[in-house]
Design a protein around this motif. Structure first.
Motif, PDB file in Angstrom:
ATOM      1  N   ILE A 120      -1.701  -9.646 -21.206  1.00  0.00           N
ATOM      2  CA  ILE A 120      -2.917  -9.833 -20.419  1.00  0.00           C
ATOM      3  C   ILE A 120      -3.274 -11.318 -20.331  1.00  0.00           C
ATOM      4  CG2 ILE A 120      -5.414  -9.411 -20.394  1.00  0.00           C
ATOM      5  CD1 ILE A 120      -4.760  -6.635 -21.634  1.00  0.00           C
ATOM      6  N   ALA A 121      -3.110 -12.041 -21.429  1.00  0.00           N
ATOM      7  CA  ALA A 121      -3.458 -13.468 -21.453  1.00  0.00           C
ATOM      8  C   ALA A 121      -2.666 -14.258 -20.416  1.00  0.00           C
ATOM      9  CB  ALA A 121      -3.214 -14.037 -22.847  1.00  0.00           C
ATOM     10  N   GLY A 122      -1.451 -13.864 -20.141  1.00  0.00           N
ATOM     11  CA  GLY A 122      -0.626 -14.573 -19.162  1.00  0.00           C
ATOM     12  C   GLY A 122      -0.607 -13.940 -17.791  1.00  0.00           C
ATOM     13  N   TRP A 123      -1.488 -12.970 -17.559  1.00  0.00           N
ATOM     14  CA  TRP A 123      -1.509 -12.213 -16.304  1.00  0.00           C
ATOM     15  C   TRP A 123      -2.537 -12.817 -15.353  1.00  0.00           C
ATOM     16  CZ3 TRP A 123      -5.073  -7.594 -15.607  1.00  0.00           C
ATOM     17  CH2 TRP A 123      -4.852  -6.959 -14.367  1.00  0.00           C
ATOM     18  N   GLU A 124      -2.117 -13.149 -14.156  1.00  0.00           N
ATOM     19  CA  GLU A 124      -2.997 -13.826 -13.203  1.00  0.00           C
ATOM     20  C   GLU A 124      -4.118 -12.925 -12.692  1.00  0.00           C
ATOM     21  OE1 GLU A 124      -0.291 -13.095  -9.147  1.00  0.00           O
ATOM     22  OE2 GLU A 124      -0.511 -15.115  -9.994  1.00  0.00           O
ATOM     23  N   GLY A 125      -3.974 -11.624 -12.832  1.00  0.00           N
ATOM     24  CA  GLY A 125      -5.001 -10.714 -12.327  1.00  0.00           C
ATOM     25  C   GLY A 125      -6.143 -10.452 -13.282  1.00  0.00           C
ATOM     26  N   LYS A 126      -6.091 -10.998 -14.486  1.00  0.00           N
ATOM     27  CA  LYS A 126      -7.073 -10.628 -15.504  1.00  0.00           C
ATOM     28  C   LYS A 126      -8.498 -11.022 -15.138  1.00  0.00           C
ATOM     29  CE  LYS A 126      -6.476 -14.752 -18.466  1.00  0.00           C
ATOM     30  NZ  LYS A 126      -5.535 -15.444 -17.558  1.00  0.00           N
ATOM     31  N   ASP A 127      -8.662 -12.114 -14.372  1.00  0.00           N
ATOM     32  CA  ASP A 127     -10.019 -12.593 -14.068  1.00  0.00           C
ATOM     33  C   ASP A 127     -10.762 -11.684 -13.095  1.00  0.00           C
ATOM     34  OD1 ASP A 127      -9.676 -14.741 -15.749  1.00  0.00           O
ATOM     35  OD2 ASP A 127      -9.044 -16.115 -14.159  1.00  0.00           O
ATOM     36  N   ASP A 128     -10.040 -10.781 -12.429  1.00  0.00           N
ATOM     37  CA  ASP A 128     -10.691  -9.859 -11.500  1.00  0.00           C
ATOM     38  C   ASP A 128     -11.164  -8.593 -12.212  1.00  0.00           C
ATOM     39  OD1 ASP A 128     -11.662  -8.973  -9.063  1.00  0.00           O
ATOM     40  OD2 ASP A 128      -9.728  -8.222  -8.347  1.00  0.00           O
ATOM     41  N   VAL A 129     -10.703  -8.368 -13.436  1.00  0.00           N
ATOM     42  CA  VAL A 129     -11.105  -7.174 -14.186  1.00  0.00           C
ATOM     43  C   VAL A 129     -12.444  -7.435 -14.868  1.00  0.00           C
ATOM     44  CG1 VAL A 129     -10.457  -5.539 -15.990  1.00  0.00           C
ATOM     45  CG2 VAL A 129      -8.679  -6.597 -14.580  1.00  0.00           C
ATOM     46  N   VAL A 130     -13.348  -6.482 -14.781  1.00  0.00           N
ATOM     47  CA  VAL A 130     -14.624  -6.607 -15.474  1.00  0.00           C
ATOM     48  C   VAL A 130     -14.340  -6.833 -16.959  1.00  0.00           C
ATOM     49  CG1 VAL A 130     -16.786  -5.455 -16.062  1.00  0.00           C
ATOM     50  CG2 VAL A 130     -15.760  -5.113 -13.794  1.00  0.00           C
ATOM     51  N   LEU A 322       8.957  -3.139 -17.563  1.00  0.00           N
ATOM     52  CA  LEU A 322       8.734  -2.353 -16.352  1.00  0.00           C
ATOM     53  C   LEU A 322       7.408  -1.606 -16.443  1.00  0.00           C
ATOM     54  CD1 LEU A 322       9.637  -1.227 -13.620  1.00  0.00           C
ATOM     55  CD2 LEU A 322      11.026   0.480 -14.864  1.00  0.00           C
ATOM     56  N   ALA A 323       7.099  -1.103 -17.633  1.00  0.00           N
ATOM     57  CA  ALA A 323       5.818  -0.414 -17.823  1.00  0.00           C
ATOM     58  C   ALA A 323       4.657  -1.354 -17.535  1.00  0.00           C
ATOM     59  CB  ALA A 323       5.729   0.140 -19.244  1.00  0.00           C
ATOM     60  N   TRP A 324       4.751  -2.586 -18.028  1.00  0.00           N
ATOM     61  CA  TRP A 324       3.687  -3.559 -17.768  1.00  0.00           C
ATOM     62  C   TRP A 324       3.589  -3.868 -16.279  1.00  0.00           C
ATOM     63  CZ3 TRP A 324      -0.635  -5.612 -19.110  1.00  0.00           C
ATOM     64  CH2 TRP A 324      -1.071  -6.785 -18.485  1.00  0.00           C
ATOM     65  N   GLU A 325       4.726  -4.008 -15.608  1.00  0.00           N
ATOM     66  CA  GLU A 325       4.703  -4.281 -14.171  1.00  0.00           C
ATOM     67  C   GLU A 325       3.966  -3.169 -13.427  1.00  0.00           C
ATOM     68  OE1 GLU A 325       7.856  -4.698 -10.438  1.00  0.00           O
ATOM     69  OE2 GLU A 325       8.555  -5.044 -12.489  1.00  0.00           O
ATOM     70  N   TRP A 326       4.197  -1.921 -13.832  1.00  0.00           N
ATOM     71  CA  TRP A 326       3.577  -0.775 -13.176  1.00  0.00           C
ATOM     72  C   TRP A 326       2.064  -0.726 -13.446  1.00  0.00           C
ATOM     73  CZ3 TRP A 326       2.809   2.832  -9.828  1.00  0.00           C
ATOM     74  CH2 TRP A 326       2.186   4.041 -10.135  1.00  0.00           C
ATOM     75  N   VAL A 327       1.654  -0.807 -14.704  1.00  0.00           N
ATOM     76  CA  VAL A 327       0.234  -0.650 -15.009  1.00  0.00           C
ATOM     77  C   VAL A 327      -0.578  -1.845 -14.523  1.00  0.00           C
ATOM     78  CG1 VAL A 327       0.735   0.857 -16.971  1.00  0.00           C
ATOM     79  CG2 VAL A 327       0.365  -1.592 -17.374  1.00  0.00           C
ATOM     80  N   SER A 328       0.027  -3.034 -14.465  1.00  0.00           N
ATOM     81  CA  SER A 328      -0.712  -4.192 -13.931  1.00  0.00           C
ATOM     82  C   SER A 328      -0.749  -4.157 -12.404  1.00  0.00           C
ATOM     83  CB  SER A 328      -0.108  -5.503 -14.433  1.00  0.00           C
ATOM     84  OG  SER A 328       1.245  -5.640 -14.044  1.00  0.00           O
ATOM     85  N   TRP A 329       0.279  -3.601 -11.769  1.00  0.00           N
ATOM     86  CA  TRP A 329       0.262  -3.446 -10.309  1.00  0.00           C
ATOM     87  C   TRP A 329      -0.866  -2.488  -9.889  1.00  0.00           C
ATOM     88  CZ3 TRP A 329       1.038   0.878  -7.116  1.00  0.00           C
ATOM     89  CH2 TRP A 329       1.196   0.600  -5.743  1.00  0.00           C
ATOM     90  N   LEU A 330      -1.107  -1.451 -10.682  1.00  0.00           N
ATOM     91  CA  LEU A 330      -2.208  -0.534 -10.387  1.00  0.00           C
ATOM     92  C   LEU A 330      -3.557  -1.246 -10.403  1.00  0.00           C
ATOM     93  CD1 LEU A 330      -1.134   2.597 -12.471  1.00  0.00           C
ATOM     94  CD2 LEU A 330      -1.217   2.446  -9.970  1.00  0.00           C
TER      95      LEU A 330
END
Length: 420
Positions: A120-130, A322-330
């Protein structure tokens, strides 16, 4: 006092941990790299079995992924947790799965779930999550995030404006207002509210307890449900039925269908639920339905129950990338909007989706979204799943029947919550 049930955790935990070690020894774990031919096994339940949203999202992901494909197995929710426990304890089960927050404590203590904080720390989408919803993926005493949020809901109160007006009442703002309104209505021969003592009623009760000032755990994770504030809050809930006689016949065993039916036909004047009932109550009551935050002990410090479903990755999987790619894509905008506006969607966990239509321009949805800032979940402890799925109904029903006191009921639930 009724003999309390024991949690199922101890033997299951041993089996889960042994299974995880076995799979890891066979070459699993996150060290193994995924490739384009990898197939991820993903388990989920569907709230609406006729809705194709999940199927469509899987197909969309598989079409664009270069790391592998997702293969789903749909399991009925009533069987879901037990099937997960049994599969994992025997060394099988999925790589990733849809998951309820109340199960988290049991699975984390069993060392079955992969920690996700580093990803999560390295994921660019984290700032959009509440942010609070990311934190809801932690268990007390552990800073790791194990559950990726996906959909959530908060409980609030529906009230019948026409019934309230006919009895000279205004919308309740405080917990005391609710008790006073219940007495006024009951004295006039009008039932006020269902206590929903049957299956599923634990969430309505938890919203009541939180809004009345009860604390399920303290900051250290110690269970404090049976403290004086909790006992008093629970006593008020019991008194709706026992002292005020403000609940309709059958309320002690009522399920959700009965509760909503009573509210829609005017038998009751208030109902605690979430936005999932919004369309039905608007259709049934029209302009007479009011939607308000849970009336709280202190309106300056409102709170209620929040409930979340998300996704977990299992520690023994050799397809964690692959699991991380899927759950973060959601958790990207378009898939989130698709799910949140589907027949089985709830509230979005992304700020970018929550700030758009239909969520930003619907008063009822805004009440639910605004409640998230101060909502609390069930404590994510090893015994929470047992309380929610097994112990709450008989324990509260015993209290409604006067077989145990408010304090005794909460002490019993507290012991199971703590996993003792």
């Amino acid at each position: 006092m009724r003999q309390r049930s024991r949690t199922r955790f101890a033997p299951v935990a041993a089996g889960l941990f042994a299974g995880a070690l076995l799979l890891s020894a066979c070459g699993g774990g996150s060290a193994a790299a995924d490739d384009g031919d990898a197939t991820l096994t993903y388990w989920l339940w569907q709230d609406d079995s006729t809705d194709p949203t999940w199927t469509n999202l899987v197909a969309e992901f598989n079409e664009q992924s270069t790391s592998g494909t997702v293969e789903v197995q749909v399991i009925p929710l009533a069987q879901y947790e037990d099937k997960l426990l049994n599969a994992l304890s025997s060394g099988g089960g999925p790589d990733a799965a849809r998951f309820k927050d109340v199960w988290l404590g049991e699975f984390v203590q069993a060392k079955a779930l992969a920690p996700l904080s580093e990803r999560i720390a390295g994921w660019e989408g984290k700032d959009d999550v509440v942010p609070a919803l990311l934190d809801a993926g932690k268990v007390p005493g552990d800073d790791e995030i194990y559950l990726m949020p996906h959909q959530y809901t908060t409980l609030y109160m529906y009230y019948n404006k026409a019934i309230f007006a006919a009895h000279g009442l205004e919308a309740p703002r405080t917990h005391e207002d609710v008790m006073a309104a219940a007495k006024t209505l009951a004295d006039a021969g009008q039932f006020a509210i269902d206590v929903r003592g049957g299956v599923g009623g634990q969430d309505q009760w938890a919203a009541w307890m939180y809004s009345a000032g009860a604390q399920f755990v303290d900051e250290s994770g110690k269970v404090t449900l049976a403290d004086p504030v909790g006992v008093a809050a629970n006593q008020d809930y019991l008194d709706l039925l026992r002292e005020l006689e403000a609940t309709p016949p059958g309320s002690i065993t009522a399920d959700f269908a009965a509760v909503r039916g009573n509210f829609l036909n005017g038998t009751t004047a208030m109902m605690i639920h979430h936005a999932g009932s919004l369309a039905a109550v608007r259709e049934g009551l029209g302009d007479d339905v009011g939607v308000i935050p849970m009336p709280s002990a202190d309106p300056a410090k409102p709170t209620t129950l929040g409930s979340m479903s998300g996704n977990v990755v299992f520690g023994a999987s050799d397809k964690q990338d692959l699991a991380w790619e899927w759950v973060s894509w959601l958790l990207t905008h378009d898939p989130m909007l698709t799910m949140s506006t589907s027949p089985q969607g709830q509230l979005p966990v992304l700020t970018s989706v929550a700030e758009g239509s239909p969520f930003s321009d619907d008063e009822g949805l805004r009440v639910a979204l605004d409640a998230q800032a101060t909502a609390r979940t069930w404590p994510l402890l090893p015994g929470t799943s047992t309380v929610v799925n097994k112990d709450w109904v008989p324990t509260l029903q015993s209290a409604f029947e006067g077989k145990v006191t408010s304090a005794e009921a909460l002490e019993e639930l507290s012991t199971v919550l703590a996993g003792k």
